[in-house]
Scaffold this motif. Structure first.
Motif, PDB file in Angstrom:
ATOM      1  N   ASN A 288       0.798  -1.227   0.000  1.00  0.00           N
ATOM      2  CA  ASN A 288       0.000   0.000   0.000  1.00  0.00           C
ATOM      3  C   ASN A 288       0.830   1.277   0.000  1.00  0.00           C
ATOM      4  OD1 ASN A 288       0.130   1.195   2.973  1.00  0.00           O
ATOM      5  ND2 ASN A 288      -0.015  -1.026   3.176  1.00  0.00           N
ATOM      6  N   ALA A 289       2.026   1.251   0.582  1.00  0.00           N
ATOM      7  CA  ALA A 289       2.819   2.485   0.688  1.00  0.00           C
ATOM      8  C   ALA A 289       3.204   3.013  -0.689  1.00  0.00           C
ATOM      9  CB  ALA A 289       4.064   2.232   1.533  1.00  0.00           C
ATOM     10  N   PHE A 290       3.594   2.098  -1.563  1.00  0.00           N
ATOM     11  CA  PHE A 290       3.962   2.554  -2.903  1.00  0.00           C
ATOM     12  C   PHE A 290       2.728   3.051  -3.648  1.00  0.00           C
ATOM     13  CE2 PHE A 290       5.115   2.270  -7.340  1.00  0.00           C
ATOM     14  CZ  PHE A 290       6.355   2.859  -7.334  1.00  0.00           C
ATOM     15  N   GLY A 291       1.598   2.394  -3.459  1.00  0.00           N
ATOM     16  CA  GLY A 291       0.358   2.848  -4.083  1.00  0.00           C
ATOM     17  C   GLY A 291      -0.027   4.244  -3.624  1.00  0.00           C
ATOM     18  N   ARG A 292       0.197   4.536  -2.355  1.00  0.00           N
ATOM     19  CA  ARG A 292      -0.101   5.875  -1.845  1.00  0.00           C
ATOM     20  C   ARG A 292       0.741   6.930  -2.549  1.00  0.00           C
ATOM     21  NH1 ARG A 292      -4.015   8.474  -0.716  1.00  0.00           N
ATOM     22  NH2 ARG A 292      -4.749   6.514   0.215  1.00  0.00           N
ATOM     23  N   ARG A 293       1.987   6.613  -2.842  1.00  0.00           N
ATOM     24  CA  ARG A 293       2.840   7.567  -3.560  1.00  0.00           C
ATOM     25  C   ARG A 293       2.332   7.799  -4.978  1.00  0.00           C
ATOM     26  NH1 ARG A 293       8.355   4.653  -1.504  1.00  0.00           N
ATOM     27  NH2 ARG A 293       8.259   5.349   0.651  1.00  0.00           N
ATOM     28  N   GLU A 294       1.852   6.731  -5.606  1.00  0.00           N
ATOM     29  CA  GLU A 294       1.280   6.876  -6.951  1.00  0.00           C
ATOM     30  C   GLU A 294       0.060   7.803  -6.927  1.00  0.00           C
ATOM     31  OE1 GLU A 294       2.105   5.606 -10.040  1.00  0.00           O
ATOM     32  OE2 GLU A 294       4.003   5.071  -9.096  1.00  0.00           O
ATOM     33  N   ILE A 295      -0.754   7.668  -5.895  1.00  0.00           N
ATOM     34  CA  ILE A 295      -1.939   8.519  -5.762  1.00  0.00           C
ATOM     35  C   ILE A 295      -1.526   9.970  -5.566  1.00  0.00           C
ATOM     36  CG2 ILE A 295      -3.966   8.999  -4.332  1.00  0.00           C
ATOM     37  CD1 ILE A 295      -4.010   5.951  -3.698  1.00  0.00           C
ATOM     38  N   GLU A 296      -0.507  10.189  -4.772  1.00  0.00           N
ATOM     39  CA  GLU A 296      -0.029  11.556  -4.530  1.00  0.00           C
ATOM     40  C   GLU A 296       0.496  12.199  -5.809  1.00  0.00           C
ATOM     41  OE1 GLU A 296       2.786  10.874  -1.454  1.00  0.00           O
ATOM     42  OE2 GLU A 296       1.266  10.730   0.143  1.00  0.00           O
ATOM     43  N   ILE A 297       1.167  11.410  -6.651  1.00  0.00           N
ATOM     44  CA  ILE A 297       1.630  11.935  -7.941  1.00  0.00           C
ATOM     45  C   ILE A 297       0.434  12.306  -8.807  1.00  0.00           C
ATOM     46  CG2 ILE A 297       2.784  11.325 -10.108  1.00  0.00           C
ATOM     47  CD1 ILE A 297       4.687   9.589  -8.438  1.00  0.00           C
ATOM     48  N   ALA A 298      -0.568  11.431  -8.843  1.00  0.00           N
ATOM     49  CA  ALA A 298      -1.758  11.689  -9.661  1.00  0.00           C
ATOM     50  C   ALA A 298      -2.475  12.952  -9.202  1.00  0.00           C
ATOM     51  CB  ALA A 298      -2.697  10.489  -9.608  1.00  0.00           C
ATOM     52  N   GLU A 299      -2.531  13.181  -7.904  1.00  0.00           N
ATOM     53  CA  GLU A 299      -3.214  14.376  -7.387  1.00  0.00           C
ATOM     54  C   GLU A 299      -2.610  15.657  -7.946  1.00  0.00           C
ATOM     55  OE1 GLU A 299      -4.720  12.767  -2.990  1.00  0.00           O
ATOM     56  OE2 GLU A 299      -2.893  13.978  -3.169  1.00  0.00           O
ATOM     57  N   GLN A 300      -1.303  15.654  -8.151  1.00  0.00           N
ATOM     58  CA  GLN A 300      -0.641  16.851  -8.677  1.00  0.00           C
ATOM     59  C   GLN A 300      -1.052  17.152 -10.117  1.00  0.00           C
ATOM     60  OE1 GLN A 300       1.166  18.646  -6.469  1.00  0.00           O
ATOM     61  NE2 GLN A 300       0.510  17.018  -5.085  1.00  0.00           N
ATOM     62  N   GLU A 301      -1.484  16.119 -10.841  1.00  0.00           N
ATOM     63  CA  GLU A 301      -1.857  16.278 -12.248  1.00  0.00           C
ATOM     64  C   GLU A 301      -3.368  16.252 -12.457  1.00  0.00           C
ATOM     65  OE1 GLU A 301      -0.410  16.217 -15.836  1.00  0.00           O
ATOM     66  OE2 GLU A 301       0.546  17.678 -14.524  1.00  0.00           O
ATOM     67  N   MET A 302      -4.121  16.375 -11.359  1.00  0.00           N
ATOM     68  CA  MET A 302      -5.581  16.364 -11.465  1.00  0.00           C
ATOM     69  C   MET A 302      -6.155  17.610 -10.786  1.00  0.00           C
ATOM     70  SD  MET A 302      -6.325  12.275 -10.893  1.00  0.00           S
ATOM     71  CE  MET A 302      -7.941  12.283 -11.671  1.00  0.00           C
ATOM     72  N   PRO A 303      -5.828  18.775 -11.326  1.00  0.00           N
ATOM     73  CA  PRO A 303      -6.176  20.032 -10.629  1.00  0.00           C
ATOM     74  C   PRO A 303      -7.671  20.283 -10.537  1.00  0.00           C
ATOM     75  CG  PRO A 303      -5.395  20.483 -12.862  1.00  0.00           C
ATOM     76  CD  PRO A 303      -5.138  19.028 -12.600  1.00  0.00           C
ATOM     77  N   GLY A 304      -8.429  19.915 -11.573  1.00  0.00           N
ATOM     78  CA  GLY A 304      -9.863  20.173 -11.563  1.00  0.00           C
ATOM     79  C   GLY A 304     -10.576  19.381 -10.494  1.00  0.00           C
TER      80      GLY A 304
END
Length: 530
Positions: free
Chosen positions: A114-130
């Protein structure tokens, strides 16, 4: 850190030692004292090899006992090509897993990733501004308070941002995957670790697929009242297995052409007893997700799976809708010779004016180097077509469903299936001819690569707004039919993403607005605009 640095130095093999030994003898005519010096150096070399092997063994042992975060990274990275935890053949359904707080209402590949998945989610959040802007603006109001949403979509880092946004807006959620190959295992684990009931893993069987959907729907003490679907599978299962529960649903949001087609069929036959929102045909879906996302992700999927060079290749795109347009543009830009098949004269004319030949599949099937389906239809590529493909042809699907290519017709005794790598199979004919089939005919970009987070943000924001609209609509606003998202909402979704580009809209004057017959604040397009 020291262990990692040391591991980057590979111990010398005995073969390398022999080469060193021969080189020393060839390049020097050693006298007696020189021979002694050489033997001393060789002895030190041999002793060093033994020490290196021992140290490496110890380091590997330490590495196996280290934390999940450090050991899981390599496996997690490989999961996007389907190889994560492939050494573990135990079905997730047979595992008893709990997250760090004892929560067990989920079924994922490995909760410890899960820890690595959380990092992937955090990266996605930066590219999902709307989508993140919508979360910030609406979180205090909780417009989805009381909503119990069944989700059946691709489970990726971008989907996780949507799941957590819906939860922040007040919704209770249960989620499964709409595709057996597109789930990012570490992301599913991260959502489960956060307490979401997630039932999905990459490489599910067909039985697993329906089991996961059923586990999300048929939960003790939990009655779904909203459906967010991608392909219509959750809607189909709920209607088929739990018709009374289906009638209690307040609304359905569907984002794929396949799922929308199923909804219109249900509506026509009188079986659709709840209102549904067709997100697939909203402007923010067709003009962005279908076009721009596919334009980038088709190249990534083909490169990752086949390492093919596109320049000079004969590529046939079946279907010139928005997905076909994106694929055609991308491949043409890298030098491929692209032809198109179409049933619609309008789309065919667009293809011609974009510089593509419009042909029939039967006319060019023997010359294709790459064959891509983008229609959303069934049996577009049949066994007859597959038999006539040239040796080495790459075959894949960019439509939602796995029905476009007749893969079932290839599972016959005279044909040999040979696994090349994850999601890549050789299908070998008796005469030795072979084709390369990707993702067994399922959606190739989400099965074999990923999609741009920014474009997914546009679609996900549209989905969230559609759920809010249906859930909060007063009785009677929406009947038992399929609706399109109001243009005002489409424009709102677009406006949420403009600040990323530092874009500044021009405002109409009162006189200009009157001349055009528009409200200064929009909507600027009629409802029939596509």
């Amino acid at each position: 850190m020291l262990a990692k640095k040391l591991l980057s130095f590979k111990p010398s093999s005995s073969e390398n030692f022999e080469k060193f030994h021969d080189s020393e003898k060839m390049n020097s005519s050693l006298d007696e004292s020189g021979e002694e010096a050489y033997r001393a150096r060789a002895g030190r070399k041999r002793h060093s090899v033994q020490l290196d092997k021992k140290l490496t063994s110890q380091l590997h042992s330490l590495d196996r006992r280290s934390s999940t975060i450090s050991t899981g990274t390599a496996d997690s990275l490989s999961s996007y090509t389907g190889s994560s935890s492939e050494e573990d053949d135990i079905s997730p359904r047979e595992k008893a897993q709990k997250n760090s707080r004892g929560f067990s209402d989920f079924c994922v590949k490995n909760i410890e990733h899960n820890a690595f998945g959380r990092r992937e989610i955090e990266i996605a959040e930066q590219e999902m501004p709307g989508l993140m802007a919508l979360r910030r603006r609406a979180e205090a109001d909780k417009p989805l308070q009381g909503a119990k949403i069944i989700g059946c979509t691709h489970i990726t880092a971008q989907t996780a941002v949507l799941v957590e946004t819906l939860a922040a807006l007040g919704a209770s959620i249960r989620w499964s995957a709409c595709n057996i190959y597109s789930t990012q295992n570490e992301v599913a684990a991260a959502l489960a670790e956060s307490g979401f009931p997630i039932y999905a893993w990459k490489g599910e069987t067909e039985e697993d697929f329906w089991w996961c959907i059923d586990k999300c729907i048929n939960a003790e003490g939990w009655q779904p009242n909203m459906i967010l679907d991608d392909g219509g599978d959750a809607t189909h299962w709920l209607l088929k297995k739990y018709p009374a529960m289906f009638n209690m649903v307040k609304g359905i949001v569907e984002e794929s052409v396949t799922g929308v087609h199923r909804l219109y069929q249900l509506s026509k036959s009188g079986k659709l007893t709840v209102p549904a929102m067709n997100v697939n045909d909203s402007v923010t879906k067709t003009k962005f997700d279908n076009l721009y996302s596919c334009r980038e992700s088709i190249l990534d999927a083909l490169k990752r799976t086949t390492d093919v060079m596109f320049g000079g290749k004969q590529v046939l795109i079946c279907g010139y809708g928005e997905v076909g347009k994106g694929c055609s543009q991308a491949l043409k830009g890298l030098g491929a010779i692209v032809s198109v098949t179409e049933i619609d004269p309008i789309c065919a004319l667009q293809a011609c004016m974009d510089g593509f030949r419009v042909v029939k599949l039967d006319e060019v099937v023997r010359n294709c180097d790459v064959l891509i389906t983008c229609t959303g239809n069934k049996n577009v590529v049949t066994r007859s077509h597959l038999d006539r493909l040239k040796n080495g042809c790459i075959v894949c699907n960019m439509g939602h469903s796995n029905t476009e290519i007749d893969v079932a017709s290839l599972r016959t005794p005279e044909l040999t299936w040979e696994k090349v790598r994850s999601q890549v199979d050789h299908i070998i004919w008796p005469d030795g001819k072979r084709i390369i089939l990707l993702a067994e005919g399922r959606l190739v970009n989400l099965s074999c690569s990923s999609v741009p987070s920014f474009v997914v943000s546009i679609t996900a924001t549209t989905q969230a707004l559609a759920l809010i609209e249906l859930f909060n609509a007063p009785a009677g606003r929406y009947k038992q039919d399929v609706y399109l998202l109001p243009k005002k909402m489409d424009e709102y979704v677009a406006s949420l993403h403009l600040p990323t580009f530092d874009a500044h809209l021009t405002e109409l004057t009162d006189d200009q607005a009157k001349y055009l017959g528009l409200n200064k604040a929009g909507p600027f397009k009629p409802n029939y605009y596509r």
